[in-house]
Write an enzyme that holds these catalytic residues in place. Structure first.
Site: not given
Ligand code: C6P
Length: 402
Positions: A196, A199
């Protein structure tokens, strides 16, 4: 970073509640430079058209710009265009893999591993898959600093592990996880790894070949592009083996009532008219950050993180939540027992935008035995002067609320 960079972000130059805006909610969404705003404007003013299907000039231009954006993304993360799928964002990227890869390759008794500090988007799709398939979700615990406990991760790995899915950087605490090591250990037991990157992409160079991740997802809106666009990267051989996520136009080669054949990568996963101006905005954003240089951005943000960490601790009663050794420019904090929301409201009165709450990480908050935090998250257009003003506002707010 200097005034000429801030000048490229028109939204930053406004007064909120009588004070100059200080935008410290970049982990939620980043602001957009003129290069991105103009790319979207140009699309609508000059060549708005559907792509991949028109023989006319506008359609050709729109197709070219959209596909150029795919190329920019592919080069940026060191992938091939066939491995770059436009999706709505990180959430859709995870759901796509959980559905298309999971439905085909996950069976009863298999295990999927996530960490205790994942965003809900990197928990719920795997829970849904586990429920459907009779698989089990295993969780890597974290220590009090907000780091995954690597020895415990190694203990969770077995021949039952089929997928490991982990954030590169925690949105709630800013911890940077040792994803390269996570990936190589997962591969030893034959599992695939989803990173993921929501960020990570705004802050650092991500090279999918160097990481050797199997899948990577990220959101355009966090990386200075528009909303509603994001990327799923997948290794070509895995994407080839997966079934399409959605059926419709664009993802087919031929359709008849006798049966349908699917389009080649990457179109196989891009059913329907896509978010054309979103894709174009992402290409513009990637070009923009590469012009500044991600190394320069990362070095400046490290400097901001060191400064804010030191300055925030000057506020009486302030406790930083998440003290991992390796962190990005995200800082979560609490002041005494003041409710984060109340602090957020008082900061807003001073024109300062932070995020408060559980940051879509309820299991992490349960682990830390708190309801939520205040979170200030920085981009390369933020300044030390803004940090000073925030410290001043925090001291004032703490006095009022104590
Ligand atoms: N985090 C935050 O304020 P979408 O909504 O699909 O663009 O991104 C979801 C997501 C997935 N993983 C991580 C690590 C994230 O940080 C996010 C989005 C925002 O922290 C909104 S909750």
């Amino acid at each position: 970073m200097n005034d000429s960079i801030r000048a490229q972000f028109p939204i930053l130059h406004q007064i909120v509640n009588g004070k100059p805006l200080i935008y410290l909610d970049n982990a939620a969404t980043s602001q957009k430079p003129l290069a991105v705003i103009n790319a979207i404007k140009d699309y609508y003013e000059q060549y708005n058209s559907n792509i991949h299907r028109g023989a006319h000039h506008l359609a050709q231009l729109a197709t070219e710009k959209y596909e150029n954006a795919r190329t920019a993304v592919a080069q940026h993360i060191n992938a091939s265009e066939r491995e770059i799928n436009f999706v709505r964002g990180t959430t859709e990227a995870i759901n796509l893999v959980a559905t298309s890869y999971g439905r085909k390759f996950i069976n009863a008794g298999d295990e999927i591993i996530v960490s205790e500090m994942e965003h809900h988007s990197n928990i719920v799709p795997w829970q849904m898959l586990c429920e459907e398939k009779g698989a089990t979700l295993r969780v890597i615990p974290i220590n009090d600093a907000g780091e995954i406990i690597f020895e415990d991760y190694l203990k969770l790995l077995s021949e039952k592990t089929k997928i490991v899915s982990i954030a590169y950087i925690s949105n709630a605490l800013g911890s940077i996880h040792p994803v390269k090591e996570v990936i190589s250990e997962a591969h030893k037991v034959g599992a695939v790894v989803f990173i993921d990157g929501a960020q990570a992409l705004p802050h650092k160079k991500v090279d999918v070949k160097d990481l050797d991740c199997d899948f990577l997802g990220f959101s355009g809106h966090k990386v200075f592009a528009g909303t509603g666009i994001g990327i799923l990267y997948g290794k070509e051989k895995l994407l080839e083996a997966m079934n399409p996520y959605m059926g419709g136009g664009e993802m087919i080669k031929s359709v008849s009532f006798a049966g349908t054949t699917y389009n080649d990568l990457p179109y196989k996963f891009e059913a329907g008219t896509p978010h054309i101006e979103g894709g174009i905005s992402l290409g513009a954003a990637i070009n923009y950050i590469n012009e500044i240089g991600l190394d320069k951005i990362a070095a400046y943000e490290d400097e901001l993180l060191a400064y804010v960490t030191e300055k925030f601790l000057e506020v009486d009663g302030l406790r930083i939540v998440g003290t991992a050794k390796n962190k990005a420019s995200v800082i979560s904090f609490l002041i005494n027992d003041i409710h984060p929301y109340d602090l957020g409201v008082l900061l807003n009165e001073q024109g300062i935008a932070i995020r408060t709450g559980h940051h879509c990480c309820q299991p992490l908050m349960d682990r830390l035995k708190i309801e939520g935090t205040c979170r200030a998250s920085f981009a390369f257009y933020n300044t030390k002067e803004e940090i000073d003003a925030t410290v001043y506002a925090l001291k004032r707010a703490a006095k009022i609320l104590s």
